[in-house]
Design a protein around this motif. Structure first.
Motif, mmCIF file in Angstrom:
data_model
loop_
_atom_site.group_PDB
_atom_site.id
_atom_site.type_symbol
_atom_site.label_atom_id
_atom_site.label_comp_id
_atom_site.label_asym_id
_atom_site.label_seq_id
_atom_site.Cartn_x
_atom_site.Cartn_y
_atom_site.Cartn_z
ATOM 1 N N GLU A 33 0.819 -1.196 0.000
ATOM 2 C CA GLU A 33 0.000 0.000 0.000
ATOM 3 C C GLU A 33 0.859 1.255 0.000
ATOM 4 N N ARG A 34 1.773 1.252 0.908
ATOM 5 C CA ARG A 34 2.625 2.425 0.990
ATOM 6 C C ARG A 34 3.475 2.593 -0.244
ATOM 7 N N CYS A 36 2.853 1.627 -3.268
ATOM 8 C CA CYS A 36 2.035 2.116 -4.383
ATOM 9 C C CYS A 36 1.709 3.596 -4.225
ATOM 10 N N ARG A 37 1.390 3.937 -3.044
ATOM 11 C CA ARG A 37 1.013 5.326 -2.827
ATOM 12 C C ARG A 37 2.173 6.273 -3.083
ATOM 13 N N VAL A 244 -4.824 -3.930 -4.097
ATOM 14 C CA VAL A 244 -4.082 -2.696 -4.053
ATOM 15 C C VAL A 244 -5.032 -1.588 -4.257
ATOM 16 N N SER A 247 -7.225 -1.124 -1.349
ATOM 17 C CA SER A 247 -6.713 -0.450 -0.190
ATOM 18 C C SER A 247 -6.521 1.002 -0.444
ATOM 19 N N LEU A 248 -6.061 1.291 -1.582
ATOM 20 C CA LEU A 248 -5.855 2.684 -1.857
ATOM 21 C C LEU A 248 -7.177 3.402 -1.899
ATOM 22 N N ARG A 251 -8.653 4.038 1.361
ATOM 23 C CA ARG A 251 -8.030 5.105 2.045
ATOM 24 C C ARG A 251 -8.500 6.410 1.532
ATOM 25 N N PRO A 266 -6.870 -5.058 3.666
ATOM 26 C CA PRO A 266 -5.713 -5.081 2.799
ATOM 27 C C PRO A 266 -4.728 -6.046 3.360
#
Length: 410
Positions: A33-34, A36-37, A244, A247-248, A251, A266
């Motif tokens: 997650e992180r 990708c972000r 993915v 989760s994104l 968020r 996630p």
DNA sequence: CCCTGCGCACGTT
DNA sequence: AACGTGCGCAGGG
């Protein structure tokens, strides 16, 4: 329309590695997650793409996917290093690799350290990663495998077993070994998981990080694993990584309230590769026998280069003698190879066209040892297909052999 | 709100 | 003891 679509791997690789490094230095878990972000923020690329690229990196071992403390983390392989301190022990152990597999797994988490520039190959031998690349791989399969492997682990293995997979994530689920392995789909979409457990799982008692990659056996090498067929498939649709997005999205939009949609958080989704192995303080791992274990072991025990060579010889049906000879001396003398030696090796390996590139770039034995994947893929200006084969099957193998040997010598 | 930095606890060697 | 890791919190934009 999507410029990002065309991105070159090298670029993406850098972004991702960079991101992982950043997260790490920030003391934040480098999870998907992180990652990708951050990639999206920094470079504007879609999470999906990032996910896909990340997977490629995992397959080529540029990035290691590990299960640490119950969640998935990604590691920059180049930064991972195993304990460099105790050499003696190492040496000793190395000799008898039998148990290497386990120890490898266990040390994954904390042992990783930093390998500076030597990177990849070095750590490879210690880390339970997979080496293959061409076809395959991945993590999910392991679950199936391990379950299947059932606890052969230990007698008292209760703990172990549980720990092994059960601990942290339900997904890994190992808890129910007997259950069906067959249905274990590749991680991402999994529906089965949803019902399995609530998001909140108890903290994992044990911890160990497991690398998820495994050894593909595309060469048909008969490694120890039991069902090759199974492990061959790729795990998840990289292109799509629902989780993915999810989760994104969560968020950004809902903040998690929606998980039920898919039923998983996630975190839980990640299960794909989750697998854990536990090992007692003084015992071996209890772990179930999954392919990765075998792979790790196999890697250590077998002279990869030799193997590869043999194969090539066969397929090329040429200069066996020459190559073989070369191989024999390889371990001790790779450093002594001249540019011509390298070129003839490449030629003998079946890549006469590409051999010229090595010669042109004046790659001798020492240089060969220093070559990284990107060097071979992009630095020689040779086509990607052959480049991949040359790197994965020859350069890497030679490097590995060399370093392993060196280690043994120590 | 998101990103970043970091103290601290934990696990491994 | 040394080191890697990452949670959880605080600070800055």
């Amino acid at each position: 329309m999507s410029p990002t679509r065309k991105m070159n791997e090298p670029m993406y690789r850098e972004w991702i590695l960079d991101t992982i490094d950043s997260l790490r230095s920030r003391k934040a878990r480098p999870d998907l997650e992180r990652i990708c972000r951050m990639v999206r923020r920094r470079h504007g690329s879609e999470p999906e793409q990032t996910c896909a690229e990340l997977e490629k990196l995992i397959q080529e071992q540029t990035v290691l996917k590990v299960n640490y403390k119950g969640s998935i983390s990604y590691r920059n392989a180049a930064k991972v290093h195993r304990r460099s301190r105790k050499r003696d022990d190492q040496t000793t152990k190395r000799t008898t690799v039998e148990e290497a597999n386990h120890s490898d797994l266990s040390n994954g988490d904390s042992a990783l350290g930093h390998i500076d520039q030597d990177e990849t190959d070095d750590f490879e031998d210690e880390v339970p990663v997979s080496m293959g690349t061409d076809s395959t791989i991945e993590e999910e399969e392991m679950e199936g495998a391990d379950e299947d492997g059932h606890e052969g682990s230990s007698p008292g293995g209760v703990d172990a077993v549980q720990g092994v997979s059960g601990g942290p994530h339900p997904d890994s689920a190992p808890c129910s070994p007997s259950s069906s392995i067959s249905d274990r789909p590749p991680g991402c979409q999994t529906s089965s998981r949803s019902s399995s457990r609530p998001p909140s799982s108890p903290p994992a008692p044990k911890q160990s990080e497991c690398v998820s990659a495994f050894c593909p056996d595309e060469h048909g090498q008969s490694m120890v694993q039991g069902d090759p067929g199974d492990m061959k498939r790729i795990v998840h649709p990289s292109g799509t990584c629902p989780w993915v997005q999810k989760s994104l999205v969560n968020r950004e939009i809902e903040d998690g309230a929606r998980m039920e949609g898919s039923g998983l958080t996630p975190d839980q989704l990640v299960p794909e590769c989750v697998q854990e192995s536990v090992r007692g303080p003084d015992r071996q791992p209890v772990a179930l026998s999954f392919p990765s274990d075998d792979c790790a072991k196999y890697k250590k025990e077998i002279d990869v280069a030799s193997y590869v060579m043999a194969q090539d010889n066969v397929q090329n049906g040429m200069k066996n003698g020459e190559v073989s000879v070369k191989m024999e001396t390889t371990k001790q003398n790779l450093l002594l190879w001249s540019v011509a030696d390298v070129a003839s090796y490449i030629t003998a390996a079946g890549f006469p066209e590409q051999a010229g590139a090595f010669r042109t770039q004046e790659i001798d034995g020492k240089s060969l040892l220093l070559m990284q994947r990107s060097d071979v893929l992009t630095g020689l200006s040779i086509r990607l297909g052959p480049a991949l084969k040359i790197y994965e099957r020859h350069v890497k193998a030679l490097q590995r052999t060399h370093f392993l040997d060196e280690e043994d010598d120590l």
